[in-house]
Design a protein around this motif. Structure first.
Motif, PDB file in Angstrom:
ATOM      1  N   GLY A   1      15.670  -8.806  -4.896  1.00 53.78           N
ATOM      2  CA  GLY A   1      15.612  -9.445  -3.503  1.00 53.78           C
ATOM      3  C   GLY A   1      15.045  -8.499  -2.425  1.00 53.78           C
ATOM      4  N   LYS A   2      14.670  -7.174  -2.836  1.00 57.38           N
ATOM      5  CA  LYS A   2      14.271  -6.189  -1.896  1.00 57.38           C
ATOM      6  C   LYS A   2      12.592  -5.865  -2.296  1.00 57.38           C
ATOM      7  CE  LYS A   2      18.576  -3.713  -1.168  1.00 57.38           C
ATOM      8  NZ  LYS A   2      19.273  -2.523  -1.315  1.00 57.38           N
ATOM      9  N   TYR A   3      11.975  -5.602  -1.142  1.00 61.28           N
ATOM     10  CA  TYR A   3      10.350  -5.273  -1.397  1.00 61.28           C
ATOM     11  C   TYR A   3      10.313  -3.858  -1.170  1.00 61.28           C
ATOM     12  CZ  TYR A   3       9.926 -10.201  -0.916  1.00 61.28           C
ATOM     13  OH  TYR A   3       9.893 -11.588  -1.007  1.00 61.28           O
ATOM     14  N   TYR A   4       9.827  -3.165  -1.824  1.00 61.20           N
ATOM     15  CA  TYR A   4       9.735  -1.615  -1.906  1.00 61.20           C
ATOM     16  C   TYR A   4       8.304  -1.255  -1.621  1.00 61.20           C
ATOM     17  CZ  TYR A   4      14.273  -1.589  -4.013  1.00 61.20           C
ATOM     18  OH  TYR A   4      15.821  -1.667  -4.195  1.00 61.20           O
ATOM     19  N   PHE A   5       8.232  -0.103  -0.878  1.00 59.03           N
ATOM     20  CA  PHE A   5       7.131   0.300  -0.418  1.00 59.03           C
ATOM     21  C   PHE A   5       6.960   1.922  -0.605  1.00 59.03           C
ATOM     22  CE2 PHE A   5       8.140  -3.519   1.752  1.00 59.03           C
ATOM     23  CZ  PHE A   5       6.822  -4.167   2.006  1.00 59.03           C
ATOM     24  N   GLN A   6       5.839   2.496  -1.096  1.00 56.25           N
ATOM     25  CA  GLN A   6       5.633   3.866  -1.166  1.00 56.25           C
ATOM     26  C   GLN A   6       5.093   4.411  -0.107  1.00 56.25           C
ATOM     27  OE1 GLN A   6       6.474   5.804  -4.183  1.00 56.25           O
ATOM     28  NE2 GLN A   6       7.368   3.842  -4.855  1.00 56.25           N
ATOM     29  N   TYR A   7       5.637   5.512   0.473  1.00 56.06           N
ATOM     30  CA  TYR A   7       5.255   5.965   1.754  1.00 56.06           C
ATOM     31  C   TYR A   7       4.657   7.287   1.374  1.00 56.06           C
ATOM     32  CZ  TYR A   7       9.655   8.697   1.858  1.00 56.06           C
ATOM     33  OH  TYR A   7      10.573   9.678   1.827  1.00 56.06           O
ATOM     34  N   ASP A   8       3.494   7.887   2.125  1.00 56.92           N
ATOM     35  CA  ASP A   8       3.137   8.968   2.132  1.00 56.92           C
ATOM     36  C   ASP A   8       2.935   9.551   3.555  1.00 56.92           C
ATOM     37  OD1 ASP A   8       1.423  11.455   1.316  1.00 56.92           O
ATOM     38  OD2 ASP A   8      -0.411  10.088   1.449  1.00 56.92           O
ATOM     39  N   VAL A   9       3.808  10.906   3.961  1.00 59.32           N
ATOM     40  CA  VAL A   9       3.808  11.431   5.168  1.00 59.32           C
ATOM     41  C   VAL A   9       3.125  12.793   5.169  1.00 59.32           C
ATOM     42  CG1 VAL A   9       5.358  12.235   6.879  1.00 59.32           C
ATOM     43  CG2 VAL A   9       5.621   9.938   5.938  1.00 59.32           C
TER      44      VAL A   9
ATOM     45  N   GLY B   1       3.484  -0.674   9.584  1.00 54.80           N
ATOM     46  CA  GLY B   1       3.529  -1.804   9.013  1.00 54.80           C
ATOM     47  C   GLY B   1       3.703  -2.041   7.606  1.00 54.80           C
ATOM     48  N   LEU B   2       4.372  -2.892   7.295  1.00 52.00           N
ATOM     49  CA  LEU B   2       4.951  -3.082   5.860  1.00 52.00           C
ATOM     50  C   LEU B   2       4.435  -4.612   5.526  1.00 52.00           C
ATOM     51  CD1 LEU B   2       8.582  -1.858   5.681  1.00 52.00           C
ATOM     52  CD2 LEU B   2       6.416  -0.483   5.207  1.00 52.00           C
ATOM     53  N   SER B   3       3.780  -4.754   4.595  1.00 55.36           N
ATOM     54  CA  SER B   3       3.389  -6.033   4.070  1.00 55.36           C
ATOM     55  C   SER B   3       3.615  -6.152   2.448  1.00 55.36           C
ATOM     56  CB  SER B   3       2.260  -6.751   4.585  1.00 55.36           C
ATOM     57  OG  SER B   3       1.998  -7.813   4.128  1.00 55.36           O
ATOM     58  N   ALA B   4       4.065  -7.237   1.858  1.00 55.80           N
ATOM     59  CA  ALA B   4       4.084  -7.333   0.472  1.00 55.80           C
ATOM     60  C   ALA B   4       2.617  -8.006   0.119  1.00 55.80           C
ATOM     61  CB  ALA B   4       5.327  -8.150  -0.188  1.00 55.80           C
TER      62      ALA B   4
ATOM     63  N   ARG C   1       1.801   6.531   5.988  1.00 54.21           N
ATOM     64  CA  ARG C   1       1.069   5.202   5.835  1.00 54.21           C
ATOM     65  C   ARG C   1       2.291   4.855   4.500  1.00 54.21           C
ATOM     66  NH1 ARG C   1      -2.112   4.746   1.206  1.00 54.21           N
ATOM     67  NH2 ARG C   1      -2.659   6.804   0.415  1.00 54.21           N
ATOM     68  N   ALA C   2       2.437   3.272   4.414  1.00 60.50           N
ATOM     69  CA  ALA C   2       3.122   2.715   3.292  1.00 60.50           C
ATOM     70  C   ALA C   2       2.403   1.745   2.761  1.00 60.50           C
ATOM     71  CB  ALA C   2       4.364   2.345   3.936  1.00 60.50           C
ATOM     72  N   GLU C   3       2.505   1.484   1.503  1.00 63.56           N
ATOM     73  CA  GLU C   3       2.110   0.398   0.467  1.00 63.56           C
ATOM     74  C   GLU C   3       2.918  -0.113  -0.271  1.00 63.56           C
ATOM     75  OE1 GLU C   3      -1.438   1.897  -1.494  1.00 63.56           O
ATOM     76  OE2 GLU C   3      -2.495   2.323   0.307  1.00 63.56           O
ATOM     77  N   PHE C   4       2.796  -1.599  -0.308  1.00 63.98           N
ATOM     78  CA  PHE C   4       3.752  -2.230  -1.214  1.00 63.98           C
ATOM     79  C   PHE C   4       3.560  -1.972  -2.563  1.00 63.98           C
ATOM     80  CE2 PHE C   4       4.506  -6.221  -4.022  1.00 63.98           C
ATOM     81  CZ  PHE C   4       5.736  -6.213  -3.653  1.00 63.98           C
TER      82      PHE C   4
END
Length: 144
Positions: A23-31, A122-125, A14-17
């Protein structure tokens, strides 16, 4: 959460904003990697791709090893064991889809390599959005 299995190597993620910067949106993922095989495996390399909300594909991380917190370290995984890795990916747009692909060596009498993947995440800010559309229309994107 997304889950896919290839030759009994199971990846869930999963990934969270986390933030917007330059100008970039960063997401932390956990696999989480699960080895449901009777033999050991080694995670050799990683590749993260993002399809942004405009349908453009971006390679946002790739290299040897597991990536994320493990950086360039390969990671052995004994039969029946599991481990998690956390890291960061980015998208140029507020929303998109991400997929991690990992080259894995299956050990045993007939050793061979496979590509194990997370399902599209899915990625969403926007933290109020619970469903992110599938922006993947590129036939060259892994798994599409």
């Amino acid at each position: 959460t997304s889950v896919l299995s290839v030759e009994r190597v199971i990846l869930g993620g999963r990934a969270e904003f986390s933030r917007k910067k330059a100008g970039k949106y960063y997401f932390q993922y956990d696999v989480q990697f699960n080895n449901a095989r009777d033999s050991d495996v080694d995670v050799l390399s990683h590749l993260w791709e993002v399809v942004d909300s405009k349908g453009q594909r971006h390679t946002v991380s790739e290299g040897p090893g597991v990536g994320g917190a493990y950086k360039h370290q390969e990671r052995p995984l004994r039969a029946g064991d599991a481990f998690r890795v956390n890291g960061e990916i980015w998208s140029p747009t507020r929303a998109g889809n991400a997929q991690g692909t990992f080259r894995v060596l299956i050990r045993g009498e007939e050793s061979h390599e496979i590509e194990a993947r997370t399902d599209f995440m899915g990625l969403s800010a926007d933290k109020d959005i619970t469903h992110v559309p599938n922006f993947v229309s590129d036939p060259n994107f892994a798994g599409s």
